[in-house]
Design an enzyme around this catalytic site. Structure first.
Site, PDB file in Angstrom:
ATOM      1  N   GLU A  48      -8.255 -11.280  10.451  1.00  0.00           N
ATOM      2  CA  GLU A  48      -8.499 -10.301  10.097  1.00  0.00           C
ATOM      3  C   GLU A  48      -9.485 -10.066   8.510  1.00  0.00           C
ATOM      4  OE1 GLU A  48      -5.755  -7.236   9.851  1.00  0.00           O
ATOM      5  OE2 GLU A  48      -7.378  -5.345  10.621  1.00  0.00           O
ATOM      6  N   ASN A  59       0.893  -0.899  -0.282  1.00  0.00           N
ATOM      7  CA  ASN A  59      -0.232   0.332   0.163  1.00  0.00           C
ATOM      8  C   ASN A  59       0.522   1.393   0.074  1.00  0.00           C
ATOM      9  OD1 ASN A  59      -2.170   1.857   0.269  1.00  0.00           O
ATOM     10  ND2 ASN A  59      -3.347   0.758   2.527  1.00  0.00           N
ATOM     11  N   GLU A  66      -3.265  -4.166  19.562  1.00  0.00           N
ATOM     12  CA  GLU A  66      -2.166  -4.407  19.269  1.00  0.00           C
ATOM     13  C   GLU A  66      -1.415  -3.308  18.437  1.00  0.00           C
ATOM     14  OE1 GLU A  66      -4.325  -4.918  15.580  1.00  0.00           O
ATOM     15  OE2 GLU A  66      -2.363  -4.346  13.898  1.00  0.00           O
ATOM     16  N   ARG A 105       0.626 -11.392  13.452  1.00  0.00           N
ATOM     17  CA  ARG A 105       0.302 -10.947  12.323  1.00  0.00           C
ATOM     18  C   ARG A 105       0.322 -10.810  10.831  1.00  0.00           C
ATOM     19  NH1 ARG A 105      -3.813  -9.089  11.939  1.00  0.00           N
ATOM     20  NH2 ARG A 105      -3.618  -6.502  11.640  1.00  0.00           N
ATOM     21  N   ASP A 132      -6.631  -1.671  17.944  1.00  0.00           N
ATOM     22  CA  ASP A 132      -5.226  -0.872  17.301  1.00  0.00           C
ATOM     23  C   ASP A 132      -4.991   0.441  17.410  1.00  0.00           C
ATOM     24  OD1 ASP A 132      -3.020  -1.049  15.655  1.00  0.00           O
ATOM     25  OD2 ASP A 132      -4.246  -1.774  13.318  1.00  0.00           O
ATOM     26  N   ASP A 190      -6.499  -3.318   1.324  1.00  0.00           N
ATOM     27  CA  ASP A 190      -5.413  -2.780   0.773  1.00  0.00           C
ATOM     28  C   ASP A 190      -4.748  -4.088   0.347  1.00  0.00           C
ATOM     29  OD1 ASP A 190      -3.554  -3.395   2.852  1.00  0.00           O
ATOM     30  OD2 ASP A 190      -4.341  -1.591   4.189  1.00  0.00           O
ATOM     31  N   GLU A 229       2.053  -6.757  11.051  1.00  0.00           N
ATOM     32  CA  GLU A 229       2.017  -6.758   9.791  1.00  0.00           C
ATOM     33  C   GLU A 229       3.055  -6.315   9.056  1.00  0.00           C
ATOM     34  OE1 GLU A 229      -1.641  -4.425  10.957  1.00  0.00           O
ATOM     35  OE2 GLU A 229      -0.852  -2.771  10.154  1.00  0.00           O
ATOM     36  N   TYR A 267      -6.438   7.527  13.554  1.00  0.00           N
ATOM     37  CA  TYR A 267      -6.150   6.196  12.674  1.00  0.00           C
ATOM     38  C   TYR A 267      -7.671   5.026  11.814  1.00  0.00           C
ATOM     39  CZ  TYR A 267      -5.103   1.514  11.341  1.00  0.00           C
ATOM     40  OH  TYR A 267      -5.382   0.002  11.207  1.00  0.00           O
ATOM     41  N   TRP A 312       2.497   6.787  12.299  1.00  0.00           N
ATOM     42  CA  TRP A 312       1.846   6.621  11.688  1.00  0.00           C
ATOM     43  C   TRP A 312       0.716   4.845  12.171  1.00  0.00           C
ATOM     44  CZ3 TRP A 312      -1.844   4.208   8.444  1.00  0.00           C
ATOM     45  CH2 TRP A 312      -2.966   4.462   8.179  1.00  0.00           C
ATOM     46  N   HIS A 365     -14.215  -4.456  11.512  1.00  0.00           N
ATOM     47  CA  HIS A 365     -13.635  -3.775  12.003  1.00  0.00           C
ATOM     48  C   HIS A 365     -15.101  -2.636  12.129  1.00  0.00           C
ATOM     49  CE1 HIS A 365      -9.870  -3.112   9.820  1.00  0.00           C
ATOM     50  NE2 HIS A 365      -9.617  -4.385  10.456  1.00  0.00           N
ATOM     51  N   HIS A 420      -1.464   1.331  16.681  1.00  0.00           N
ATOM     52  CA  HIS A 420      -1.049   1.564  15.420  1.00  0.00           C
ATOM     53  C   HIS A 420       0.389   2.451  15.653  1.00  0.00           C
ATOM     54  CE1 HIS A 420      -1.316   2.240  11.053  1.00  0.00           C
ATOM     55  NE2 HIS A 420      -2.441   1.142  10.693  1.00  0.00           N
ATOM     56  N   ARG A 429     -13.054  -5.618  16.010  1.00  0.00           N
ATOM     57  CA  ARG A 429     -12.073  -4.206  16.417  1.00  0.00           C
ATOM     58  C   ARG A 429     -12.505  -2.999  16.229  1.00  0.00           C
ATOM     59  NH1 ARG A 429      -6.694  -1.693  12.795  1.00  0.00           N
ATOM     60  NH2 ARG A 429      -8.160  -0.157  11.980  1.00  0.00           N
TER      61      ARG A 429
HETATM   62  O1  KDG Z   1      -1.535  -0.616   4.422  1.00  0.00           O
HETATM   63  C1  KDG Z   1      -1.867  -0.245   5.569  1.00  0.00           C
HETATM   64  C2  KDG Z   1      -2.856  -0.620   6.551  1.00  0.00           C
HETATM   65  O2  KDG Z   1      -2.719  -2.511   5.728  1.00  0.00           O
HETATM   66  C3  KDG Z   1      -2.888  -0.784   8.264  1.00  0.00           C
HETATM   67  O3  KDG Z   1      -3.084   0.115   8.642  1.00  0.00           O
HETATM   68  C4  KDG Z   1      -4.832  -1.581   8.747  1.00  0.00           C
HETATM   69  O4  KDG Z   1      -3.513  -1.786  10.640  1.00  0.00           O
HETATM   70  C5  KDG Z   1      -4.170  -2.278  10.110  1.00  0.00           C
HETATM   71  C6  KDG Z   1      -4.440  -2.888  10.193  1.00  0.00           C
HETATM   72  O5  KDG Z   1      -4.941  -3.210  11.657  1.00  0.00           O
HETATM   73  O6  KDG Z   1      -5.582  -3.790   9.869  1.00  0.00           O
HETATM   74 MG    MG Z   2      -3.074  -3.241  12.603  1.00  0.00          MG
END
Ligand code: KDG
Ligand code: MG
Length: 400
Positions: free
Chosen positions: A337, A37, A234, A281, A208, A314, A260, A159, A400, A122, A210, A147
């Site tokens: 997920e 992404n 997460e 993940r 999350d 994505d 992830e 986010y 981010w 989500h 993030h 989530r």
């Molecule tokens: O490209 C970034 C996303 O895949 C991410 O922000 C999604 O954190 C994410 C999640 O847990 O699905």
């Molecule tokens: Mg995530």
């Protein structure tokens, strides 16, 4: 079975996807997802300019050797672009092997350990109440794990709260967003208090962070939300420094998930061996395909850590198909997920996997069960798009 052709298809049915299609002299083809992404064209070039020429003429059944050839043979190993490109080759070759064997892919991995996969989606709301209403709607549809992300009052953008599953930020530069840790830390427990009051404790709730906190802040948060009994917290801390998670672990029993953004077993080896996390993940896309994710899962299994493949929208429906066959087999499965692809993406990538009552099913077709409609893909050309970036109010760049 010889590889006769390999083509890279970049399309944007609601969001950008990079697909590799490998064809063989026996008429069997396989497809793999190489989407990174915000950096799609880099991986498309890595495939087109560097891997595809070396694939033609190879024996498609030599999955392991081809994986090692591209991994060790690059000299500059690992990294998201390299590993996503290798993943696309790997998943396409597993697809071919399973089609040639006339079996669903999970059979080649050792057969099914389960019939269907516990899945989370989500619930994202502009307010605590709206997030609660979305949780209620998903619960009503049969979801068992959700989530929860909610806009943080005082921050213009939060986010996870914007439109899910679409190319939300189709722009020529990343959008800059504002982050403020103390505001977030004061807010999150209120969201979770509301949700536990409203829904009780049977429903699995996930959150999350993030990558926004320092280890000390994350330890405090994980301790404070113990009372909410989350399924997991997460990405509490950016995990380039895997030792950061020791501090969180020393202070809290809240289950932790991450990985992830990892692309190799070396990114998570210490976290796994020191049992600093509960869920890993990594997906068959960003972590080098089924061949490599399987190795991570086996290492994790030794330490009671369970899998939880990243399933954001994505990544294309191909990755979801590959992940579900992996999930179907993997003995230490935790959860999957699923964040809903745009309808256009479902048309470009017809797939056999499906959702019912909060569980995903892999399907039984030979291969991974996902195809690409190349004619439909042509209708959706690539669009430049970036993920957001975050800054503090004084301008400092933040994660981010
Ligand atoms: O490209 C970034 C996303 O895949 C991410 O922000 C999604 O954190 C994410 C999640 O847990 O699905
Ligand atoms: Mg995530």
């Amino acid at each position: 079975m010889k590889i006769t052709n390999a083509k890279v298809i970049v399309c944007s049915p609601g969001r950008n996807f990079v697909t590799l299609k490998i064809e063989t002299d026996e008429g069997i083809y396989g497809i793999g997802d190489a989407t990174v992404n915000g950096r799609e064209l880099a991986v498309a070039s890595y495939l087109q300019d560097h891997l595809v020429p070396c694939l033609i003429g190879r024996d498609a059944s030599q999955i392991e050797d081809i994986w090692q050839y591209f991994y060790k043979g690059a000299y500059w190993r690992r990294g998201p672009i390299t590993m996503a490109a290798i993943a696309a080759v790997d998943v396409a070759l597993w697809d071919i092997k399973a089609k040639a064997a006339n079996m669903p892919l999970y059979q080649l991995l050792g057969g099914a350990s389960r019939t269907h996969m516990l899945t989370y989606t989500h619930a994202n709301g502009e307010t605590i109440e709206e997030t609660g209403d979305k949780v209620a709607a998903f619960k009503e549809q049969g979801w068992k794990a959700i989530r929860v992300q909610s806009a943080v009052p005082g921050l213009p953008v939060t986010y996870g709260v914007e439109k899910v599953g679409s190319l939300a930020q189709a722009e020529d530069k990343p959008r800059e967003t504002l982050w403020d840790t103390p505001t977030y830390l004061r807010f999150l427990p209120k969201l979770l208090d509301h949700l536990r009051d409203r829904f009780g404790y049977e429903l699995h709730l996930l959150h999350d962070v993030h990558h926004r906190l320092t280890p000390q802040e994350a330890a405090g948060l994980a301790k404070e939300v113990e009372r909410h009994r989350l399924f997991w917290l997460e990405d509490a801390v950016p995990a380039e420094n895997q030792e950061s998670f020791r501090l969180i672990r020393q202070h809290s029993t809240t289950p932790l998930a991450l990985g992830e953004v990892f692309n190799s077993i070396h990114d998570c080896r210490q976290l796994i061996q020191e049992q600093l996390i509960d869920y890993i993940r990594t997906t068959p896309l960003h972590a080098g395909g089924i061949t490599h994710v399987r190795r991570i899962a086996d290492l994790a299994g030794l330490y009671h850590i369970r899998t939880a493949c990243h399933g954001a929208a994505d990544m294309s429906p191909i990755t979801m198909g590959a992940a579900l066959h992996f999930d179907r087999w993997v003995p230490n499965f935790g959860i999957q997920e699923y964040a809903f692809h745009p309808d256009e993406a479902k048309n470009v990538f017809p797939h056999e996997w499906h959702l019912r009552d909060g569980y995903l099913y892999s399907g039984e077709k030979p291969g991974h069960g996902v195809d690409i409609d190349e004619k439909a893909a042509e209708k959706y050309p690539y669009r430049q798009a970036y993920l957001d970036v975050a800054r503090l109010s004084d301008g400092t760049m933040w994660s981010w």
